[in-house]
Design a protein around this motif. Sequence first.
Motif, PDB file in Angstrom:
ATOM      1  N   VAL A 104       5.874   4.229  44.229  1.00 15.28           N
ATOM      2  CA  VAL A 104       4.526   4.772  44.147  1.00 15.28           C
ATOM      3  C   VAL A 104       3.681   4.080  45.197  1.00 15.28           C
ATOM      4  CG1 VAL A 104       2.472   4.995  42.714  1.00 15.28           C
ATOM      5  CG2 VAL A 104       4.735   5.277  41.701  1.00 15.28           C
ATOM      6  N   THR A 132      -0.112   3.536  46.995  1.00 12.95           N
ATOM      7  CA  THR A 132      -1.541   3.624  46.737  1.00 12.95           C
ATOM      8  C   THR A 132      -2.262   3.443  48.051  1.00 12.95           C
ATOM      9  OG1 THR A 132      -1.208   2.666  44.570  1.00 12.95           O
ATOM     10  CG2 THR A 132      -3.448   2.656  45.419  1.00 12.95           C
ATOM     11  N   GLU A 159       8.170   8.841  52.603  1.00 12.64           N
ATOM     12  CA  GLU A 159       7.631   9.578  51.457  1.00 12.64           C
ATOM     13  C   GLU A 159       6.950  10.869  51.919  1.00 12.64           C
ATOM     14  OE1 GLU A 159       8.371   5.509  50.314  1.00 12.64           O
ATOM     15  OE2 GLU A 159       7.124   6.281  51.927  1.00 12.64           O
ATOM     16  N   THR A 194       7.989  14.822  51.195  1.00 10.25           N
ATOM     17  CA  THR A 194       7.012  15.759  50.638  1.00 10.25           C
ATOM     18  C   THR A 194       6.826  16.942  51.576  1.00 10.25           C
ATOM     19  OG1 THR A 194       5.886  13.970  49.471  1.00 10.25           O
ATOM     20  CG2 THR A 194       4.611  15.980  49.856  1.00 10.25           C
ATOM     21  N   ARG A 240      -5.306  13.739  46.247  1.00 11.47           N
ATOM     22  CA  ARG A 240      -4.123  13.057  45.709  1.00 11.47           C
ATOM     23  C   ARG A 240      -3.220  12.553  46.836  1.00 11.47           C
ATOM     24  NH1 ARG A 240      -5.387  17.114  42.023  1.00 11.47           N
ATOM     25  NH2 ARG A 240      -4.384  18.719  43.246  1.00 11.47           N
ATOM     26  N   HIS A 248       0.263  11.282  46.504  1.00  6.02           N
ATOM     27  CA  HIS A 248       0.761  11.811  45.228  1.00  6.02           C
ATOM     28  C   HIS A 248       0.487  13.314  45.180  1.00  6.02           C
ATOM     29  CE1 HIS A 248       0.857   7.608  44.061  1.00  6.02           C
ATOM     30  NE2 HIS A 248      -0.391   7.533  44.450  1.00  6.02           N
TER      31      HIS A 248
END
Length: 104
Positions: free
Chosen positions: A2, A4, A31, A35, A70, A73
């Motif tokens: 994850v 941030t 990442e 995506t 987001r 995310h």
Amino acid sequence: MVLTYTVSCNVILKKGIYMTEEYKRYMHSREWDATRQQRLDIDEHTCAMCGRPEAKCRNGLQVHHITYQRLGHEDIYNDLVSLCPACHRKIHAYYRRKRHGYKH
């Protein structure tokens, strides 16, 4: 993993969104690559606006953030869209006109 991201400088990317070192790192990360690839697969490697296939785009398709709320995310179905470079420019030109109050 994850990730941030925080706002730490004043270079405005879009209304209320700032380009930070974290943003730049994310856009060059594995990442983001994963995506981005998922969104391209959803759009079947064609521009969502004009239908141009990726093979006909000299530098490939671009994945546009509809929203940065987001970032890191993203909801790949609602936050992103695949665009050819010409349509991507048109979208940003539209946003610029809208921000500056352009009316027909």
